[in-house]
Motif scaffolding. Structure first.
Motif, PDB file in Angstrom:
ATOM      1  N   THR A  19       0.855  -1.170   0.000  1.00 44.00           N
ATOM      2  CA  THR A  19       0.000   0.000   0.000  1.00 44.00           C
ATOM      3  C   THR A  19       0.895   1.225   0.000  1.00 44.00           C
ATOM      4  OG1 THR A  19      -1.705  -1.173   1.239  1.00 44.00           O
ATOM      5  CG2 THR A  19      -1.823   1.228   1.246  1.00 44.00           C
ATOM      6  N   ILE A  20       0.730   2.093  -0.989  1.00 43.55           N
ATOM      7  CA  ILE A  20       1.498   3.331  -1.086  1.00 43.55           C
ATOM      8  C   ILE A  20       0.547   4.475  -0.778  1.00 43.55           C
ATOM      9  CG2 ILE A  20       2.879   4.835  -2.567  1.00 43.55           C
ATOM     10  CD1 ILE A  20       3.608   2.338  -4.218  1.00 43.55           C
ATOM     11  N   ALA A  21       0.903   5.283   0.232  1.00 45.56           N
ATOM     12  CA  ALA A  21       0.014   6.365   0.661  1.00 45.56           C
ATOM     13  C   ALA A  21       0.831   7.553   1.126  1.00 45.56           C
ATOM     14  CB  ALA A  21      -0.886   5.878   1.792  1.00 45.56           C
ATOM     15  N   VAL A  22       0.209   8.707   1.119  1.00 47.00           N
ATOM     16  CA  VAL A  22       0.887   9.901   1.634  1.00 47.00           C
ATOM     17  C   VAL A  22       0.960   9.793   3.161  1.00 47.00           C
ATOM     18  CG1 VAL A  22       0.264  11.375  -0.308  1.00 47.00           C
ATOM     19  CG2 VAL A  22      -1.237  11.256   1.660  1.00 47.00           C
ATOM     20  N   ALA A  23       2.021  10.349   3.722  1.00 51.81           N
ATOM     21  CA  ALA A  23       2.267  10.250   5.156  1.00 51.81           C
ATOM     22  C   ALA A  23       1.141  10.855   5.988  1.00 51.81           C
ATOM     23  CB  ALA A  23       3.596  10.908   5.501  1.00 51.81           C
ATOM     24  N   PRO A  31      -2.702   1.854  12.272  1.00 53.52           N
ATOM     25  CA  PRO A  31      -3.520   0.993  13.137  1.00 53.52           C
ATOM     26  C   PRO A  31      -4.236  -0.130  12.372  1.00 53.52           C
ATOM     27  CG  PRO A  31      -3.929   3.295  13.655  1.00 53.52           C
ATOM     28  CD  PRO A  31      -3.100   3.261  12.395  1.00 53.52           C
ATOM     29  N   MET A  32      -4.444   0.052  11.071  1.00 52.15           N
ATOM     30  CA  MET A  32      -5.095  -0.985  10.269  1.00 52.15           C
ATOM     31  C   MET A  32      -4.174  -2.173  10.038  1.00 52.15           C
ATOM     32  SD  MET A  32      -6.905   1.113   7.270  1.00 52.15           S
ATOM     33  CE  MET A  32      -8.659   1.020   7.219  1.00 52.15           C
ATOM     34  N   GLN A  33      -2.893  -1.968  10.253  1.00 47.96           N
ATOM     35  CA  GLN A  33      -1.877  -2.999  10.067  1.00 47.96           C
ATOM     36  C   GLN A  33      -1.946  -3.639   8.683  1.00 47.96           C
ATOM     37  OE1 GLN A  33      -2.075  -5.648  13.440  1.00 47.96           O
ATOM     38  NE2 GLN A  33      -0.915  -4.207  14.688  1.00 47.96           N
ATOM     39  N   VAL A  34      -1.945  -2.777   7.650  1.00 47.65           N
ATOM     40  CA  VAL A  34      -1.855  -3.318   6.293  1.00 47.65           C
ATOM     41  C   VAL A  34      -0.538  -4.066   6.198  1.00 47.65           C
ATOM     42  CG1 VAL A  34      -3.323  -1.571   5.252  1.00 47.65           C
ATOM     43  CG2 VAL A  34      -0.874  -1.190   5.343  1.00 47.65           C
ATOM     44  N   PRO A  35      -0.454  -5.115   5.413  1.00 47.75           N
ATOM     45  CA  PRO A  35       0.743  -5.959   5.396  1.00 47.75           C
ATOM     46  C   PRO A  35       2.047  -5.196   5.129  1.00 47.75           C
ATOM     47  CG  PRO A  35      -1.041  -7.043   4.267  1.00 47.75           C
ATOM     48  CD  PRO A  35      -1.515  -5.653   4.569  1.00 47.75           C
ATOM     49  N   GLU A  69       9.726  -7.175  -1.840  1.00 48.98           N
ATOM     50  CA  GLU A  69      10.723  -8.250  -1.885  1.00 48.98           C
ATOM     51  C   GLU A  69      11.436  -8.461  -0.554  1.00 48.98           C
ATOM     52  OE1 GLU A  69      12.148  -7.850  -6.541  1.00 48.98           O
ATOM     53  OE2 GLU A  69      13.337  -6.914  -4.967  1.00 48.98           O
ATOM     54  N   THR A  70      11.633  -7.396   0.207  1.00 47.04           N
ATOM     55  CA  THR A  70      12.520  -7.482   1.371  1.00 47.04           C
ATOM     56  C   THR A  70      11.824  -7.510   2.716  1.00 47.04           C
ATOM     57  OG1 THR A  70      12.787  -5.070   1.452  1.00 47.04           O
ATOM     58  CG2 THR A  70      14.379  -6.301   0.129  1.00 47.04           C
ATOM     59  N   ALA A  71      10.559  -7.173   2.793  1.00 45.65           N
ATOM     60  CA  ALA A  71       9.869  -7.156   4.089  1.00 45.65           C
ATOM     61  C   ALA A  71       9.849  -8.567   4.668  1.00 45.65           C
ATOM     62  CB  ALA A  71       8.455  -6.622   3.929  1.00 45.65           C
ATOM     63  N   VAL A  72      10.313  -8.693   5.894  1.00 48.33           N
ATOM     64  CA  VAL A  72      10.394 -10.019   6.505  1.00 48.33           C
ATOM     65  C   VAL A  72       9.243 -10.292   7.463  1.00 48.33           C
ATOM     66  CG1 VAL A  72      12.874 -10.230   6.241  1.00 48.33           C
ATOM     67  CG2 VAL A  72      11.954  -9.132   8.274  1.00 48.33           C
ATOM     68  N   ALA A  73       8.521  -9.261   7.838  1.00 45.59           N
ATOM     69  CA  ALA A  73       7.380  -9.443   8.737  1.00 45.59           C
ATOM     70  C   ALA A  73       6.250  -8.527   8.295  1.00 45.59           C
ATOM     71  CB  ALA A  73       7.792  -9.094  10.168  1.00 45.59           C
ATOM     72  N   THR A  74       5.043  -8.909   8.642  1.00 48.44           N
ATOM     73  CA  THR A  74       3.912  -8.027   8.383  1.00 48.44           C
ATOM     74  C   THR A  74       3.227  -7.751   9.710  1.00 48.44           C
ATOM     75  OG1 THR A  74       2.435  -9.878   7.915  1.00 48.44           O
ATOM     76  CG2 THR A  74       3.533  -8.889   6.042  1.00 48.44           C
ATOM     77  N   PRO A  75       2.810  -6.556   9.961  1.00 46.12           N
ATOM     78  CA  PRO A  75       2.899  -5.411   9.057  1.00 46.12           C
ATOM     79  C   PRO A  75       4.300  -4.797   9.060  1.00 46.12           C
ATOM     80  CG  PRO A  75       1.848  -4.744  11.094  1.00 46.12           C
ATOM     81  CD  PRO A  75       2.104  -6.229  11.207  1.00 46.12           C
ATOM     82  N   THR A  76       4.652  -4.201   7.934  1.00 45.44           N
ATOM     83  CA  THR A  76       5.900  -3.464   7.770  1.00 45.44           C
ATOM     84  C   THR A  76       5.556  -2.070   7.277  1.00 45.44           C
ATOM     85  OG1 THR A  76       7.156  -5.451   7.218  1.00 45.44           O
ATOM     86  CG2 THR A  76       8.094  -3.358   6.532  1.00 45.44           C
ATOM     87  N   VAL A  77       6.109  -1.060   7.928  1.00 47.55           N
ATOM     88  CA  VAL A  77       5.896   0.333   7.522  1.00 47.55           C
ATOM     89  C   VAL A  77       7.245   0.896   7.115  1.00 47.55           C
ATOM     90  CG1 VAL A  77       5.128   2.627   8.225  1.00 47.55           C
ATOM     91  CG2 VAL A  77       3.957   0.592   9.109  1.00 47.55           C
ATOM     92  N   ALA A  78       7.309   1.478   5.913  1.00 46.27           N
ATOM     93  CA  ALA A  78       8.527   2.108   5.415  1.00 46.27           C
ATOM     94  C   ALA A  78       8.197   3.524   4.971  1.00 46.27           C
ATOM     95  CB  ALA A  78       9.098   1.298   4.254  1.00 46.27           C
ATOM     96  N   HIS A  79       9.205   4.344   4.934  1.00 46.85           N
ATOM     97  CA  HIS A  79       9.047   5.735   4.486  1.00 46.85           C
ATOM     98  C   HIS A  79       9.918   5.972   3.268  1.00 46.85           C
ATOM     99  CE1 HIS A  79       6.833   7.103   8.052  1.00 46.85           C
ATOM    100  NE2 HIS A  79       7.505   6.122   8.645  1.00 46.85           N
ATOM    101  N   TYR A  80       9.356   6.671   2.293  1.00 47.46           N
ATOM    102  CA  TYR A  80      10.091   7.016   1.078  1.00 47.46           C
ATOM    103  C   TYR A  80      10.974   8.202   1.358  1.00 47.46           C
ATOM    104  CZ  TYR A  80      11.103   8.668  -3.615  1.00 47.46           C
ATOM    105  OH  TYR A  80      11.742   9.088  -4.752  1.00 47.46           O
TER     106      TYR A  80
END
Length: 80
Positions: A19-23, A31-35, A69-80
């Motif tokens: 899921t790509i979204a604005v911050a 809180p939705m814990q998208v994967p 490809e690299t996320a090892v756990a869900t949910p994972t949150v990353a920032h661009y």
């Protein structure tokens, strides 16, 4: 925001999602814990960047694919 529910349904069916979204939506999406969630610093309605900024848009998509490809756990949150 139904995106979280849809992502979980796809994941349950064996289809990995990002899921790509604005911050600005982090408070609702985390809180939705998208994967896998990639937050970008852009304006609402432009999660990939400015219109016609092909280079930035491709870079955001590449970043999302790397997260997929690299996320090892869900949910994972990353920032661009």
């Amino acid at each position: 925001m139904s995106v979280g529910h849809v992502a979980r349904v796809f994941e349950a069916a064996g289809l990995p999602t990002i899921t790509i979204a604005v911050a600005a939506f982090a408070g609702r999406l985390e809180p939705m814990q998208v994967p896998r969630l990639l937050l970008t610093p852009f304006l609402m309605g432009r999660p990939l960047g400015q219109p016609n900024d092909d280079e930035t848009q491709r870079d955001v998509l590449r970043t999302g694919l790397r997260l997929l490809e690299t996320a090892v756990a869900t949910p994972t949150v990353a920032h661009y």
